[in-house]
Design a protein around this motif. Structure first.
Motif, PDB file in Angstrom:
ATOM      1  N   GLY A 131     -77.884  29.097  44.900  1.00  0.00           N
ATOM      2  CA  GLY A 131     -78.585  29.774  45.975  1.00  0.00           C
ATOM      3  C   GLY A 131     -80.090  29.624  45.910  1.00  0.00           C
ATOM      4  O   GLY A 131     -80.637  29.005  45.000  1.00  0.00           O
ATOM      5  N   PRO A 132     -80.779  30.216  46.868  1.00  0.00           N
ATOM      6  CA  PRO A 132     -82.236  30.212  46.855  1.00  0.00           C
ATOM      7  C   PRO A 132     -82.762  31.369  46.019  1.00  0.00           C
ATOM      8  O   PRO A 132     -81.993  32.209  45.547  1.00  0.00           O
ATOM      9  CB  PRO A 132     -82.582  30.427  48.334  1.00  0.00           C
ATOM     10  N   THR A 133     -84.057  31.416  45.836  1.00  0.00           N
ATOM     11  CA  THR A 133     -84.702  32.643  45.366  1.00  0.00           C
ATOM     12  C   THR A 133     -85.616  33.140  46.482  1.00  0.00           C
ATOM     13  O   THR A 133     -86.069  32.363  47.315  1.00  0.00           O
ATOM     14  CB  THR A 133     -85.521  32.426  44.079  1.00  0.00           C
ATOM     15  N   ASN A 176     -86.052  29.347  50.964  1.00  0.00           N
ATOM     16  CA  ASN A 176     -85.703  28.005  51.439  1.00  0.00           C
ATOM     17  C   ASN A 176     -84.335  28.077  52.108  1.00  0.00           C
ATOM     18  O   ASN A 176     -83.728  29.138  52.206  1.00  0.00           O
ATOM     19  CB  ASN A 176     -85.731  26.993  50.285  1.00  0.00           C
ATOM     20  N   ARG A 177     -83.841  26.934  52.569  1.00  0.00           N
ATOM     21  CA  ARG A 177     -82.640  26.917  53.402  1.00  0.00           C
ATOM     22  C   ARG A 177     -81.326  26.803  52.614  1.00  0.00           C
ATOM     23  O   ARG A 177     -80.264  26.616  53.205  1.00  0.00           O
ATOM     24  CB  ARG A 177     -82.729  25.754  54.402  1.00  0.00           C
ATOM     25  N   SER A 178     -81.368  26.898  51.306  1.00  0.00           N
ATOM     26  CA  SER A 178     -80.147  26.768  50.526  1.00  0.00           C
ATOM     27  C   SER A 178     -79.143  27.867  50.880  1.00  0.00           C
ATOM     28  O   SER A 178     -79.484  29.049  50.923  1.00  0.00           O
ATOM     29  CB  SER A 178     -80.463  26.844  49.026  1.00  0.00           C
ATOM     30  N   SER A 179     -77.898  27.461  51.116  1.00  0.00           N
ATOM     31  CA  SER A 179     -76.837  28.427  51.432  1.00  0.00           C
ATOM     32  C   SER A 179     -76.100  28.907  50.189  1.00  0.00           C
ATOM     33  O   SER A 179     -75.400  29.920  50.221  1.00  0.00           O
ATOM     34  CB  SER A 179     -75.828  27.790  52.385  1.00  0.00           C
ATOM     35  N   VAL A 210     -74.921  32.791  38.149  1.00  0.00           N
ATOM     36  CA  VAL A 210     -76.173  33.498  38.437  1.00  0.00           C
ATOM     37  C   VAL A 210     -76.658  33.028  39.806  1.00  0.00           C
ATOM     38  O   VAL A 210     -76.967  31.853  39.988  1.00  0.00           O
ATOM     39  CB  VAL A 210     -77.242  33.212  37.370  1.00  0.00           C
ATOM     40  N   THR A 211     -76.726  33.935  40.759  1.00  0.00           N
ATOM     41  CA  THR A 211     -77.040  33.534  42.124  1.00  0.00           C
ATOM     42  C   THR A 211     -78.180  34.331  42.723  1.00  0.00           C
ATOM     43  O   THR A 211     -78.299  35.544  42.515  1.00  0.00           O
ATOM     44  CB  THR A 211     -75.801  33.664  43.038  1.00  0.00           C
ATOM     45  N   GLY A 212     -79.005  33.624  43.477  1.00  0.00           N
ATOM     46  CA  GLY A 212     -79.986  34.275  44.312  1.00  0.00           C
ATOM     47  C   GLY A 212     -79.306  34.818  45.557  1.00  0.00           C
ATOM     48  O   GLY A 212     -78.080  34.767  45.693  1.00  0.00           O
ATOM     49  N   PRO A 213     -80.085  35.324  46.521  1.00  0.00           N
ATOM     50  CA  PRO A 213     -79.508  35.927  47.737  1.00  0.00           C
ATOM     51  C   PRO A 213     -78.976  34.859  48.701  1.00  0.00           C
ATOM     52  O   PRO A 213     -79.560  34.563  49.731  1.00  0.00           O
ATOM     53  CB  PRO A 213     -80.694  36.695  48.333  1.00  0.00           C
ATOM     54  N   ALA A 214     -77.826  34.293  48.341  1.00  0.00           N
ATOM     55  CA  ALA A 214     -77.220  33.204  49.103  1.00  0.00           C
ATOM     56  C   ALA A 214     -76.267  33.738  50.158  1.00  0.00           C
ATOM     57  O   ALA A 214     -75.728  34.838  50.046  1.00  0.00           O
ATOM     58  CB  ALA A 214     -76.483  32.266  48.160  1.00  0.00           C
ATOM     59  N   ASP A 215     -76.013  32.896  51.184  1.00  0.00           N
ATOM     60  CA  ASP A 215     -75.050  33.247  52.226  1.00  0.00           C
ATOM     61  C   ASP A 215     -73.613  33.009  51.779  1.00  0.00           C
ATOM     62  O   ASP A 215     -72.693  33.657  52.265  1.00  0.00           O
ATOM     63  CB  ASP A 215     -75.312  32.417  53.486  1.00  0.00           C
ATOM     64  N   ALA A 246     -79.227  25.967  41.573  1.00  0.00           N
ATOM     65  CA  ALA A 246     -80.043  26.855  42.405  1.00  0.00           C
ATOM     66  C   ALA A 246     -81.285  26.129  42.919  1.00  0.00           C
ATOM     67  O   ALA A 246     -81.868  25.281  42.225  1.00  0.00           O
ATOM     68  CB  ALA A 246     -80.460  28.086  41.600  1.00  0.00           C
ATOM     69  N   ALA A 247     -81.687  26.479  44.129  1.00  0.00           N
ATOM     70  CA  ALA A 247     -82.932  25.970  44.710  1.00  0.00           C
ATOM     71  C   ALA A 247     -84.022  27.002  44.421  1.00  0.00           C
ATOM     72  O   ALA A 247     -84.351  27.838  45.259  1.00  0.00           O
ATOM     73  CB  ALA A 247     -82.767  25.745  46.204  1.00  0.00           C
TER      74      ALA A 247
END
Length: 399
Positions: free
Chosen positions: A194-196, A208-211, A232-237, A272-273
């Motif tokens: 995911g993104p941060t 950024n646009r990472s899903s 470990v994930t950022g706020p991804a869709d 992760a992006a």
């Protein structure tokens, strides 16, 4: 499927104990034999009769039942299963497990077993977030226990947040993954995804646009090969992978802390992006328009998680894999990045808008390694993940 597998199910004493009835049913549908153990508190929420009826076996409750000690002693009972599953695992039960206490049948079984143990925590959000609870969780994870959940949501006490028992299908998936005889069984793999989001003020952030869909697919592919996956994930869709330990973060610095806390692992897949920069002058209140003057933002460089893990002198994973999202000179930039970071592999992809890859359903990657560049054909992200998981298994010497 779980045909021929035996699960020792320890039901802790919380309101979520009622879900254990559905869990037993679902496990048996998949062919598993379930031997239930009720703590005294659990018997206040579900009856031994209902548990026994669904399990098709007698329920164990008492450490000092002499008949049981003669026919099925607690040592034997703790070791005949393929997996010991604690669901729900209450705060009290987890604290006792972390301290090695053995005051009743459930805790004695857990201390005496040489069988893999999985816990599904369930408790009030404040209890879950308490530092003592998090210390106990860290001890149990350090001892090699698998953890599924908890989820966030409304609770019986009226509060909202993390602490809800994971949904039954998620627990079943985690059990299937734990008992899978895949080539990565016994391996622990870290995946970031995911993104941060880097805050500018309380309502704005850099992203950024990472899903996160490629990261989720990788975690699921590794899980399906039998790996224990820390995600470990950022706020991804993208949805979170069932059967994995999921750690939610927002910023690059939070992701770095979560990654370092998850070590040691056999392999790290850094999909992760992560934002390269953050706003050093983050405002504590919303930035207002200033009569036509533009706000001044000062930036600071975020931690380089991939480089830090790749260059660890102690505790470095046997395999470290990074990603390079590029818009031009993809192979050249990715090759230079691999050398600069010190990782083993880089998966490079062209994320120019015309490709539709960032946020899309497909991916086209080039694997950069010491041997050079290897083009992979464009495929679904799930297919890319499966191919990568198989390569990871081969690199780790899995059978």
């Amino acid at each position: 499927m779980l045909a021929g597998r035996r699960i020792l199910l320890i039901i802790g004493g919380g309101i979520a104990a009622y879900k254990a009835l559905e869990l037993i049913r679902r496990l048996r549908e998949r062919g598993a034999a379930v031997t239930p153990v009720l703590t005294p508190a659990a018997a206040e929420f579900v009856t031994p009769l209902s548990v026994s009826a669904l399990a098709g076996e007698r329920v164990y409750t008492d450490l000092f039942d002499l008949t049981d000690e003669a026919e099925m002693g607690h040592i034997q009972l703790s070791r005949v299963a393929d997996l010991v599953l604690v669901a729900p695992a209450t705060a009290d039960l987890m604290a006792k497990m972390a301290q090695g206490l053995a005051g009743d049948l459930a805790t004695t079984l857990l201390l005496a077993t040489d069988t893999p143990v999985m816990i599904a925590p369930a408790m009030n959000v404040r209890m879950w977030e308490h530092p003592a609870m998090q210390r106990n969780l860290a001890v149990l994870q350090g001892d090699g226990l698998r953890v599924v959940g908890p989820d966030s949501g409304d609770m019986a006490c009226g509060e909202y947040g993390p602490g809800r028992l994971a949904e039954v299908p998620e627990i079943v998936t985690a059990v299937e993954a734990a008992l899978a005889a895949g080539p990565l069984s016994g391996r622990r793999v870290l995946v970031t995804s995911g993104p941060t989001h880097e805050p500018i003020d309380p309502v704005r952030y850099i992203a950024n646009r990472s899903s996160g869909s490629q990261g989720t697919a990788i975690a699921e592919a590794l899980r399906d090969l039998g790996a224990e996956v820390v995600f470990v994930t950022g706020p991804a869709d993208a949805p979170r992978p069932a059967g994995c330990e999921v750690i939610e973060v927002e910023t690059a610095r939070e992701m770095r802390e979560a990654v370092m806390a998850a070590l040691p692992v056999d392999a790290g897949i850094f999909a992760a992006a992560v934002a390269d920069w953050r706003v050093a002058s983050e405002s504590g209140s919303k930035i207002k328009k200033q009569g036509g003057r533009m706000p001044e933002l000062r930036f600071a460089e975020n931690p380089d998680i991939l480089a830090e893990v790749s260059q660890l002198s102690e505790g470095r994973p046997a395999l470290v894999v990074g990603f390079a999202a590029e818009t031009d000179d993809v192979v050249a930039h990715a090759t230079a990045k691999r050398a600069r970071k010190g990782c083993d592999w880089i998966l490079a992809n062209d994320v120019s808008p015309a490709t539709g890859i960032m946020g899309g359903a497909e991916n086209a990657v080039v694997l950069i390694s010491e041997e050079g560049a290897e083009d992979w054909p464009r495929a679904t992200k799930r297919e890319v993940a499966g191919r990568l998981a198989a390569r990871v298994a081969g690199a780790l010497g899995a059978d």
